[in-house]
Design an enzyme around this catalytic site. Structure first.
Site, PDB file in Angstrom:
ATOM      1  N   ASP A   1       0.833  -1.202   0.000  1.00 31.13           N
ATOM      2  CA  ASP A   1       0.000   0.000   0.000  1.00 31.13           C
ATOM      3  C   ASP A   1       0.871   1.257   0.000  1.00 31.13           C
ATOM      4  O   ASP A   1       2.090   1.195   0.191  1.00 31.13           O
ATOM      5  CB  ASP A   1      -0.929   0.015   1.222  1.00 31.13           C
ATOM      6  CG  ASP A   1      -0.152   0.016   2.547  1.00 31.13           C
ATOM      7  OD1 ASP A   1       0.886  -0.668   2.621  1.00 31.13           O
ATOM      8  OD2 ASP A   1      -0.571   0.718   3.481  1.00 31.13           O
TER       9      ASP A   1
ATOM     10  N   ASP B   1       8.675   4.157  -1.394  1.00 29.74           N
ATOM     11  CA  ASP B   1       8.044   3.553  -0.205  1.00 29.74           C
ATOM     12  C   ASP B   1       6.774   2.820  -0.608  1.00 29.74           C
ATOM     13  O   ASP B   1       5.704   3.379  -0.538  1.00 29.74           O
ATOM     14  CB  ASP B   1       7.744   4.669   0.813  1.00 29.74           C
ATOM     15  CG  ASP B   1       7.200   4.134   2.119  1.00 29.74           C
ATOM     16  OD1 ASP B   1       7.284   2.922   2.343  1.00 29.74           O
ATOM     17  OD2 ASP B   1       6.679   4.940   2.911  1.00 29.74           O
TER      18      ASP B   1
ATOM     19  N   GLU C   1       0.079  -1.288   5.625  1.00 29.41           N
ATOM     20  CA  GLU C   1       1.166  -0.914   6.528  1.00 29.41           C
ATOM     21  C   GLU C   1       1.025   0.536   6.961  1.00 29.41           C
ATOM     22  O   GLU C   1       1.300   0.902   8.099  1.00 29.41           O
ATOM     23  CB  GLU C   1       2.529  -1.123   5.842  1.00 29.41           C
ATOM     24  CG  GLU C   1       3.724  -0.971   6.767  1.00 29.41           C
ATOM     25  CD  GLU C   1       4.311   0.433   6.812  1.00 29.41           C
ATOM     26  OE1 GLU C   1       5.123   0.704   7.698  1.00 29.41           O
ATOM     27  OE2 GLU C   1       3.949   1.261   5.963  1.00 29.41           O
TER      28      GLU C   1
ATOM     29  N   HIS D   1       6.190   9.763   1.381  1.00 31.38           N
ATOM     30  CA  HIS D   1       5.047  10.477   1.979  1.00 31.38           C
ATOM     31  C   HIS D   1       5.030  11.940   1.542  1.00 31.38           C
ATOM     32  O   HIS D   1       4.589  12.804   2.294  1.00 31.38           O
ATOM     33  CB  HIS D   1       5.054  10.386   3.513  1.00 31.38           C
ATOM     34  CG  HIS D   1       4.966   8.978   4.037  1.00 31.38           C
ATOM     35  ND1 HIS D   1       4.526   8.673   5.289  1.00 31.38           N
ATOM     36  CD2 HIS D   1       5.261   7.781   3.460  1.00 31.38           C
ATOM     37  CE1 HIS D   1       4.559   7.359   5.480  1.00 31.38           C
ATOM     38  NE2 HIS D   1       5.003   6.804   4.373  1.00 31.38           N
TER      39      HIS D   1
HETATM   40 ZN   LIG Z   1       6.943   2.028   3.895  1.00 30.50          ZN
END
Ligand SMILES: [Zn+2]
Length: 389
Positions: A85, A115, A147, A359
């Site tokens: 995810d 990521d 996660e 992120h």
């Molecule tokens: Zn990660």
């Protein structure tokens, strides 16, 4: 050797296709997506290599799946572990298409590129370079759900208590530097309840803001106590931390505040557990308010993850140190590593990409580093799954 990887698309194309397949997970229901399509894409690549792939619905989480791809029998294998995810994204702040996989100056841009979708492609490519039918010990590729929003996928694996392997390489972005330590984390809402009344007579009620002030003071003392008993672990922020991140209470200046809520984020050092820290935190607040007439409630906002600390075995850590030329270090973010440790595995976190770009808008991964990661992971597969030495 190299010829067998012909079964897979080139690494760059695989990363691009994984990035192009949305799998946002979020506690905000309107943003949350399933990860089934990413798992199916992976299964389509891994099955022809010789993996037995099982896609498992995560109980209580419709649309969320864990992928467990296994080559070989037994519990002494190597697990290449990643989450499928991504976090949500803010399309307006991206300068490129978050799902486009555009390549510029040797970097592939897209949500989850660092990521950590590139690691899933890296794991497949490393596996494609070995003869899976002739491994001495099993090789597994595990792709978890959720996660980024509570680790529900990895928690389901722990609940199943299946012996996946002896060692897990968790391919979070560390710039290919091995990591064997990170802090634990949990988030909690503390609600103090008093009694409302007219603001002209403060004694006619019980002001929850006053109660929360006492609770905050107790929290600071609790943290100071924890910091005192904790050792040195080599973290950039050395001690445990407690951040009061949001506070809400009351409605009007002329009313006595009945309810006040404080949301905190707490980071723990190795040696602590989320469970014991939570219990101590609750006790500290309850003790501070005992006999005062206030009621207190606790709501877990994030169940949390324990700190990662090196275990007794260091074979994988040593192999990663040797391959990377770097000693194992510590990072500031949490991973699923402690959950894999609960399944009895030695855990090292190491993967391509930098957490600094994760992120964030315009997340990207350097393709040359992803290619180096394939070499490194192939070496680990040879070392831990290859012929008996
Ligand atoms: Zn990660």
């Amino acid at each position: 050797m190299g010829g067998m990887s012909a079964a897979l698309p080139p690494l760059e194309e695989m990363i691009r296709r994984l990035v192009a397949t949305p799998s946002v997970s979020s506690l905000q229901a309107s943003l949350d997506q399933g990860n089934g399509p990413v798992c199916e894409l992976l299964a389509d690549w891994l099955e022809p290599l010789g993996f037995q792939v099982s896609l498992r619905e995560v109980p209580g989480m419709p649309g969320k799946k864990n992928l467990v791809a296994r080559a070989g029998e037994g519990a002494d294998g190597l697990v290449l572990a990643g989450h499928t995810d991504t976090v949500p994204y803010d399309a307006d702040s991206w300068r490129c298409d978050p799902f486009g996989g555009e390549v510029r100056d040797g970097r592939l841009y897209g949500l989850g590129s660092a990521d950590m979708k590139s690691f899933l492609a890296v794991a497949a490519h490393a596996a494609a370079r070995v003869d899976l039918a002739r491994l001495a010990r099993p090789l597994l590729i595990v792709g978890t759900a959720d996660e980024e929003s509570g680790m529900g996928g990895a928690r389901a694996l722990v609940k199943d208590a299946e012996s996946l392997g002896a060692r897990a390489l968790v391919g979070e972005p560390t710039g290919l530097q091995p990591v064997d330590r990170h802090k634990g984390i949990f988030m909690e809402r503390i609600r103090v309840l008093g009694r409302s009344g007219h603001g002209s007579d403060p004694a006619a009620g019980l002001n929850a803001i006053d109660g929360m002030m006492a609770a905050l003071e107790a929290l600071h003392a609790f943290l100071a106590g924890l910091a005192e008993e904790s050792g040195e672990h080599g973290f950039p922020v050395p001690g445990p931390t407690l951040n009061p991140g949001a506070i809400r209470g009351g409605d009007n200046p002329n009313r006595i505040c009945e309810s006040c809520e404080l949301d905190i984020d707490m980071r723990l050092l190795p040696g602590m557990t989320t469970r014991s820290a939570r219990e101590k935190l609750h006790a500290a607040v309850r003790d501070a308010l005992r006999g005062s007439g206030f009621r207190v409630e606790f709501v877990p906002l994030f169940e949390g993850v324990n700190p990662l600390a090196p275990g007794a075995r260091r074979e994988l850590a040593e192999a990663c140190e040797h391959a990377s030329g770097h000693r194992c270090g510590a990072v500031n973010f949490a991973t699923e590593g402690p959950l894999y440790q609960q399944l009895g595995m030695e855990v090292v976190v190491c993967g391509p990409g930098e957490i600094a770009v994760a992120h964030q808008p315009d997340e990207s991964v350097e393709l040359a580093e992803a290619a180096r990661a394939v070499d490194m992971v192939e070496g680990l597969v040879q070392r831990f799954c290859g012929k008996a030495r």
